[in-house]
Every structure is written in C-alpha cells, then in structure tokens.
Design a protein around this motif. Sequence first.
Motif, PDB file in Angstrom:
ATOM      1  N   MET A   1       0.837  -1.172   0.000  1.00 45.54           N
ATOM      2  CA  MET A   1       0.000   0.000   0.000  1.00 45.54           C
ATOM      3  C   MET A   1       0.886   1.242   0.000  1.00 45.54           C
ATOM      4  O   MET A   1       1.856   1.312   0.737  1.00 45.54           O
ATOM      5  CB  MET A   1      -0.909  -0.028   1.221  1.00 45.54           C
ATOM      6  N   TYR A   2       0.524   2.199  -0.824  1.00 45.90           N
ATOM      7  CA  TYR A   2       1.285   3.433  -0.933  1.00 45.90           C
ATOM      8  C   TYR A   2       0.411   4.625  -0.564  1.00 45.90           C
ATOM      9  O   TYR A   2      -0.785   4.622  -0.811  1.00 45.90           O
ATOM     10  CB  TYR A   2       1.799   3.629  -2.362  1.00 45.90           C
ATOM     11  N   ARG A   3       1.040   5.635  -0.026  1.00 44.41           N
ATOM     12  CA  ARG A   3       0.327   6.891   0.190  1.00 44.41           C
ATOM     13  C   ARG A   3       0.958   7.935  -0.725  1.00 44.41           C
ATOM     14  O   ARG A   3       2.180   8.004  -0.866  1.00 44.41           O
ATOM     15  CB  ARG A   3       0.349   7.309   1.655  1.00 44.41           C
ATOM     16  N   ALA A  49       5.232   8.967  -3.881  1.00 44.97           N
ATOM     17  CA  ALA A  49       4.542   7.788  -3.356  1.00 44.97           C
ATOM     18  C   ALA A  49       5.475   7.132  -2.352  1.00 44.97           C
ATOM     19  O   ALA A  49       6.632   6.851  -2.667  1.00 44.97           O
ATOM     20  CB  ALA A  49       4.212   6.816  -4.485  1.00 44.97           C
ATOM     21  N   ASP A  51       5.846   4.068   0.783  1.00 45.49           N
ATOM     22  CA  ASP A  51       5.252   2.845   1.312  1.00 45.49           C
ATOM     23  C   ASP A  51       4.894   3.037   2.783  1.00 45.49           C
ATOM     24  O   ASP A  51       5.076   4.126   3.347  1.00 45.49           O
ATOM     25  CB  ASP A  51       6.155   1.637   1.080  1.00 45.49           C
ATOM     26  N   GLU A  52       4.415   1.988   3.413  1.00 43.45           N
ATOM     27  CA  GLU A  52       3.952   2.086   4.804  1.00 43.45           C
ATOM     28  C   GLU A  52       5.074   2.425   5.780  1.00 43.45           C
ATOM     29  O   GLU A  52       4.820   2.884   6.889  1.00 43.45           O
ATOM     30  CB  GLU A  52       3.237   0.794   5.233  1.00 43.45           C
ATOM     31  N   ARG A  84      10.226  -1.587  -7.082  1.00 41.37           N
ATOM     32  CA  ARG A  84       8.773  -1.423  -6.973  1.00 41.37           C
ATOM     33  C   ARG A  84       8.085  -1.452  -8.342  1.00 41.37           C
ATOM     34  O   ARG A  84       6.865  -1.317  -8.420  1.00 41.37           O
ATOM     35  CB  ARG A  84       8.427  -0.100  -6.281  1.00 41.37           C
ATOM     36  N   GLU A  87       4.275  -3.113 -10.096  1.00 41.03           N
ATOM     37  CA  GLU A  87       3.206  -3.158  -9.093  1.00 41.03           C
ATOM     38  C   GLU A  87       2.050  -2.223  -9.423  1.00 41.03           C
ATOM     39  O   GLU A  87       1.107  -2.107  -8.649  1.00 41.03           O
ATOM     40  CB  GLU A  87       3.770  -2.780  -7.715  1.00 41.03           C
ATOM     41  N   LEU A  89       2.372   1.066  -9.699  1.00 43.64           N
ATOM     42  CA  LEU A  89       2.568   2.344  -9.038  1.00 43.64           C
ATOM     43  C   LEU A  89       2.684   3.491 -10.047  1.00 43.64           C
ATOM     44  O   LEU A  89       2.118   4.567  -9.836  1.00 43.64           O
ATOM     45  CB  LEU A  89       3.800   2.293  -8.139  1.00 43.64           C
ATOM     46  N   ALA A  92      -0.735   4.350 -11.187  1.00 42.76           N
ATOM     47  CA  ALA A  92      -1.476   5.066 -10.147  1.00 42.76           C
ATOM     48  C   ALA A  92      -1.015   6.515 -10.023  1.00 42.76           C
ATOM     49  O   ALA A  92      -1.842   7.430  -9.858  1.00 42.76           O
ATOM     50  CB  ALA A  92      -1.333   4.343  -8.803  1.00 42.76           C
ATOM     51  N   ASP A  96      -3.476   9.673 -10.717  1.00 41.05           N
ATOM     52  CA  ASP A  96      -3.605  10.667  -9.659  1.00 41.05           C
ATOM     53  C   ASP A  96      -3.337  12.066 -10.202  1.00 41.05           C
ATOM     54  O   ASP A  96      -4.122  12.988  -9.981  1.00 41.05           O
ATOM     55  CB  ASP A  96      -2.625  10.328  -8.522  1.00 41.05           C
TER      56      ASP A  96
END
Length: 158
Positions: A1-3, A49, A51-52, A84, A87, A89, A92, A96
Amino acid sequence: MYRFETENPEDYWEVEALYDLCFAPGREALSSYRLRDGVPPVEALCRVARDEDGILAGAIRHWPVMVGSSPALLLGPIAVHPTRQGEGLGHALMQDCLSRAEDLGWHRVLLVGDAPYYSRFGFSRLPSVVMPPPTNPDRVLGWGHWRGITGDVTAWSA
C-alpha cells in the motif's frame, strides 16, 4: 500500500536520487530540462509515493510551459524505484496527477515518451506541437484538449 503526498522541499534530494537511479546519466542535458530552467514546478502536481514505512517508491513532477500562446503542463520526470516496478505504481501516479491536473484547470498535458506505453493513459502523438531539438517528434505526446493548439513548446513566462 502506498500513500501519495505532495512533494515538499525536504523530499527534493531523495526524489533527485530516484531520478538519477532510474534515468541515464546526463538526463538534465535533455531539451525538456531547458524548458524547466528557472521555472518553478506546479507544486500541487509534484507527487511522491511512499510505502507504509515512509520509503520513497515513486515520484512525478509537472512544469508549466507554453505551446504557441496556450498554456500546458510538461509531465516529467516520472519514476518508480526499480524494486517497486511492475506493481502498478507508475499507473497510479499518472492517474492521480491527470485527475488533479484537470481539477486544477490544466486541460493539456504533454510529455516526451513512448506512445505504446502512454497511450493507455489517453496520450497520443501531437504532430503540430514542436519540442526544442533534438527531440524526436514521434515521441511528443499529449493528453487532454489539444484541438487547435499548435506551435513551439517554450518556457513558461507568467
């Protein structure tokens, strides 16, 4: 999960290191970088981006430019850390930023890249838009509202 977060000044060198890792040496010699010289990026569209654990996994930046007498965004660079990749990303990050660009009133985005890859985001070749040399014209791609927009891509002047 990425923020996803807006890039802040403390991220700058970490993002630059990611770009250095992902792109060939001399990336800053490209003509697209001359369009960025002395022009601040569109901060709201410079995203990271993480990661956790807070580790940088990807980044994207956008710069204002002019195409003829019309404003546009120059997308790039976009990069995903090699560990990464695959995946989703990069996809995404693109989605975004394209959504955010539209929300902010930017109706045109251009980039220099591979049409087969970027066409899945709605980018297509812009035959009437001319990037500074030595850019390959087949790699000049646009997203958004380009009807009637022609001319040279030049640095932004507010």
